[in-house]
Design a protein around this motif. Structure first.
Motif, PDB file in Angstrom:
ATOM      1  N   GLU A   1      -0.316   8.420   1.878  1.00 21.36           N
ATOM      2  CA  GLU A   1      -0.564   9.877   1.316  1.00 21.36           C
ATOM      3  C   GLU A   1       0.427  10.547   0.506  1.00 21.36           C
ATOM      4  O   GLU A   1       0.171  11.078  -0.246  1.00 21.36           O
ATOM      5  CB  GLU A   1      -1.463  10.457   2.396  1.00 21.36           C
ATOM      6  CG  GLU A   1      -2.010  11.854   1.800  1.00 21.36           C
ATOM      7  CD  GLU A   1      -2.960  12.532   2.875  1.00 21.36           C
ATOM      8  OE1 GLU A   1      -3.411  11.746   3.758  1.00 21.36           O
ATOM      9  OE2 GLU A   1      -3.454  13.798   2.342  1.00 21.36           O
TER      10      GLU A   1
ATOM     11  N   SER B   1      -6.391  -0.460  -1.679  1.00 17.66           N
ATOM     12  CA  SER B   1      -7.209  -0.781  -0.651  1.00 17.66           C
ATOM     13  C   SER B   1      -8.357   0.268  -0.665  1.00 17.66           C
ATOM     14  O   SER B   1      -7.946   1.392  -1.274  1.00 17.66           O
ATOM     15  CB  SER B   1      -6.367  -0.651   0.678  1.00 17.66           C
ATOM     16  OG  SER B   1      -5.854   0.503   1.085  1.00 17.66           O
ATOM     17  N   GLU B   2      -9.149   0.085   0.522  1.00 20.15           N
ATOM     18  CA  GLU B   2     -10.474   1.269   0.643  1.00 20.15           C
ATOM     19  C   GLU B   2      -9.584   2.560   0.993  1.00 20.15           C
ATOM     20  O   GLU B   2     -10.001   3.785   0.434  1.00 20.15           O
ATOM     21  CB  GLU B   2     -11.162   0.752   1.690  1.00 20.15           C
ATOM     22  CG  GLU B   2     -12.642   1.212   1.585  1.00 20.15           C
ATOM     23  CD  GLU B   2     -13.824   0.514   2.464  1.00 20.15           C
ATOM     24  OE1 GLU B   2     -13.728  -0.330   2.407  1.00 20.15           O
ATOM     25  OE2 GLU B   2     -14.440   1.445   2.977  1.00 20.15           O
ATOM     26  N   GLU B   3      -8.530   2.322   1.908  1.00 21.29           N
ATOM     27  CA  GLU B   3      -8.033   3.686   2.416  1.00 21.29           C
ATOM     28  C   GLU B   3      -7.263   4.298   1.043  1.00 21.29           C
ATOM     29  O   GLU B   3      -7.356   5.705   1.160  1.00 21.29           O
ATOM     30  CB  GLU B   3      -7.106   3.143   3.662  1.00 21.29           C
ATOM     31  CG  GLU B   3      -6.929   4.641   4.525  1.00 21.29           C
ATOM     32  CD  GLU B   3      -5.916   4.218   5.615  1.00 21.29           C
ATOM     33  OE1 GLU B   3      -5.826   2.864   6.113  1.00 21.29           O
ATOM     34  OE2 GLU B   3      -5.036   5.013   5.667  1.00 21.29           O
ATOM     35  N   GLU B   4      -6.631   3.556   0.428  1.00 24.36           N
ATOM     36  CA  GLU B   4      -5.877   4.135  -0.677  1.00 24.36           C
ATOM     37  C   GLU B   4      -6.714   4.836  -1.482  1.00 24.36           C
ATOM     38  O   GLU B   4      -6.374   5.774  -2.092  1.00 24.36           O
ATOM     39  CB  GLU B   4      -5.076   2.955  -1.343  1.00 24.36           C
ATOM     40  CG  GLU B   4      -3.774   2.596  -0.523  1.00 24.36           C
ATOM     41  CD  GLU B   4      -3.317   1.511  -1.549  1.00 24.36           C
ATOM     42  OE1 GLU B   4      -3.772   0.228  -1.500  1.00 24.36           O
ATOM     43  OE2 GLU B   4      -2.044   1.788  -2.068  1.00 24.36           O
TER      44      GLU B   4
ATOM     45  N   THR C   1      -7.996   8.070  -0.166  1.00 22.44           N
ATOM     46  CA  THR C   1      -6.778   9.173  -0.498  1.00 22.44           C
ATOM     47  C   THR C   1      -6.495   9.458  -1.757  1.00 22.44           C
ATOM     48  O   THR C   1      -6.248  10.678  -2.119  1.00 22.44           O
ATOM     49  CB  THR C   1      -5.482   8.312   0.232  1.00 22.44           C
ATOM     50  OG1 THR C   1      -5.621   7.884   1.488  1.00 22.44           O
ATOM     51  CG2 THR C   1      -4.248   9.281   0.134  1.00 22.44           C
TER      52      THR C   1
ATOM     53  N   GLY D   1     -17.862   8.426   2.070  1.00 25.49           N
ATOM     54  CA  GLY D   1     -16.388   8.765   2.852  1.00 25.49           C
ATOM     55  C   GLY D   1     -16.275  10.029   2.868  1.00 25.49           C
ATOM     56  O   GLY D   1     -15.600  10.570   3.685  1.00 25.49           O
TER      57      GLY D   1
ATOM     58  N   SER E   1       0.825  -1.090   0.112  1.00 24.89           N
ATOM     59  CA  SER E   1      -0.090   0.008  -0.100  1.00 24.89           C
ATOM     60  C   SER E   1       0.826   1.397  -0.063  1.00 24.89           C
ATOM     61  O   SER E   1       1.798   1.137   0.601  1.00 24.89           O
ATOM     62  CB  SER E   1      -0.795  -0.027   1.265  1.00 24.89           C
ATOM     63  OG  SER E   1      -1.696  -0.848   1.366  1.00 24.89           O
TER      64      SER E   1
END
Ligand code: URA
Length: 448
Positions: A18, A51-54, A57, A227, A15
């Motif tokens: 930011e 990923s969801e977070e990536e 971002t 989000g 991953s």
């Protein structure tokens, strides 16, 4: 940071942080990272995903690569719709005035034709004088004045997406869900919306051809929208045959005007178009707090066609953005194509399939779309369907008419359009237009 190392890191399925995404995106926008390195990075994203977070971002950085428009001075919830695009998809032209006429402001930034699917901007620009290239100041002025505005992506809106999308288009990296989510949502979130309704198409004419991939895209877009604090819901709708009857820019405007005037869309070949439009309008009115439920929103939408307010709103939009309203009031005055050719059924039976991908591609050859980014569109060109899936036909019945100025396109178009209609001897059941509804609580089968 080192660009090669970041490409390698994504390639090896790690991953990115930011800061690492920021390095890649701002480096590319500033011209420090060349196309060949960004292509390689995008291909690594294509194979490894995010990923969801990536994904969140990545979307945030794409969004903040440009201006995020603030429409908070306009009262009420501002709601838009995004469609993943399909052949004959002129929904925005009908939907946006309906929703605005019902009192929910609609700020809409649309795109041009992409591959075999048409674009709202090209359709609007087929109306003489209509300007889609408004500045952000003009955009705000128009929505404030009439509760509706429809423009193209400006240089200030998500510039990272503008540059990256052009590169993805020529490096086979479009069909990647996190990249699509970042691209679509960065533009939508920049418009100044409070909520969003998505129309994710599925079927052969769609960008996502299987139900599973359409659902995955819808769920990713919903997660990103929510989000960012914008209520987002989606419908998966069928694109296994063209929507409505017209394919081609001015032809689609004509069909839209007729639907807005209530002259078609009830129980004819534009009913599928109006079914999708009403359901999307119902959801937009619900998110915009004008209706408690989607069904209540659908009833309001239908009323706006009946009482003429939706059509009047469309005329307001055209007038305010520089278009010639008399062209809409006198549709018969528009120039005609040099050639109009009827395609006949080759046998008796029932229309079992209309290959929308093939018709979309043929439309490009007729002049209705672009094969290259700098191709000039002929607004008059296109195809009008006379029969749709499920219809009974007899040999030599007209199934479609195509329009073009291009002598050289006639022979191939005749063959391709005829082949796009598959006829079978037994009657068939029509497929539902709205396949499912998805919101943050999950996926539901959509019942009429
Ligand atoms: N439409 C967009 O705007 N972006 C994508 O990546 C795909 C479709």
């Amino acid at each position: 940071m080192n660009t090669v190392e970041l490409i390698r890191k994504k390639r090896e399925n790690f991953s990115l942080s930011e800061e690492e995404f920021r390095w890649m995106i701002s480096g590319y926008v500033q011209g420090v990272i060349p196309d060949y390195q960004m292509s390689s990075f995008l291909m690594a994203c294509y194979f490894r995903g995010m990923s969801e977070e990536e994904t969140l971002t990545f979307t945030r950085l794409m969004l903040h690569s440009g201006e995020v428009i603030d429409l908070s001075e306009i009262p009420g919830m501002k709601v838009d719709k995004h469609s993943t695009g399909g052949v004959g998809d002129k929904v925005s032209l009908i939907l946006a005035p309906i929703v605005a006429a019902c009192g929910v402001p609609v700020p809409m930034i649309s795109g041009r034709g992409l591959g075999h699917t048409g674009g709202t901007l090209d359709k609007l620009e087929s109306i003489p004088g209509f300007r889609t290239n408004l500045s952000i100041t003009e955009y705000k002025k128009v929505i404030k004045a009439i509760g509706l505005v429809m423009i193209g992506q400006t240089a200030e809106i998500a510039p990272a997406d503008k540059k990256m999308y052009a590169l993805r288009d020529v490096t086979a990296t479009v069909e990647c869900i996190p990249l699509i989510a970042g691209s679509i949502m960065s533009k939508k979130l920049a418009e100044g919306i409070d909520a969003l309704v998505l129309d994710v198409k599925t079927g052969r004419g769609a960008f996502m051809q299987t139900y599973e991939s359409s659902l995955e895209l819808a769920q990713t877009l919903i997660r990103v929208g929510n989000g960012f604090g914008k209520e987002t819901v989606a419908f998966i709708t069928d694109m296994s045959q063209p929507l409505g009857i017209a394919i081609g820019n001015w032809l689609e405007v004509v069909e839209s005007v007729e639907c807005l005037c209530g002259l078609r869309g009830n129980s004819d070949h534009s009913s599928d178009l109006m079914e999708v439009t009403s359901v999307l309008a119902g959801a937009m009115l619900m998110l915009g707090k004008r209706a408690k439920t989607i069904d209540e929103g659908i009833a309001l939408a239908k009323q706006s066609i009946k009482d003429g307010s939706a059509y009047r709103k469309f005329l307001d939009l055209v007038r305010t953005q520089g278009g010639d309203v008399s062209a809409l009031e006198n549709l018969e005055r528009y120039p005609l194509s040099k050639h109009s050719i009827e395609i006949k059924a080759s046998e008796d039976g029932y229309i079992a399939e209309i290959d929308s991908l093939e018709l979309g591609l043929t439309g490009i050859e007729l002049g209705a779309g672009r094969a290259r980014i700098d191709d000039v569109i002929d607004p008059k060109a296109g195809i009008v369907l006379k029969k749709k899936v499920g219809d009974a036909v007899e040999t030599n019945d007209t199934v479609a008419i195509f329009y073009t100025d291009k002598e050289t396109a006639l022979h191939a178009a005749k063959e391709r359009i005829a082949k796009a209609f598959r006829i079978q001897s037994v009657p068939l059941k029509k497929k539902p237009m709205i396949v499912s509804y998805i919101d943050k609580s999950g996926v539901r089968e959509w019942k009429k």
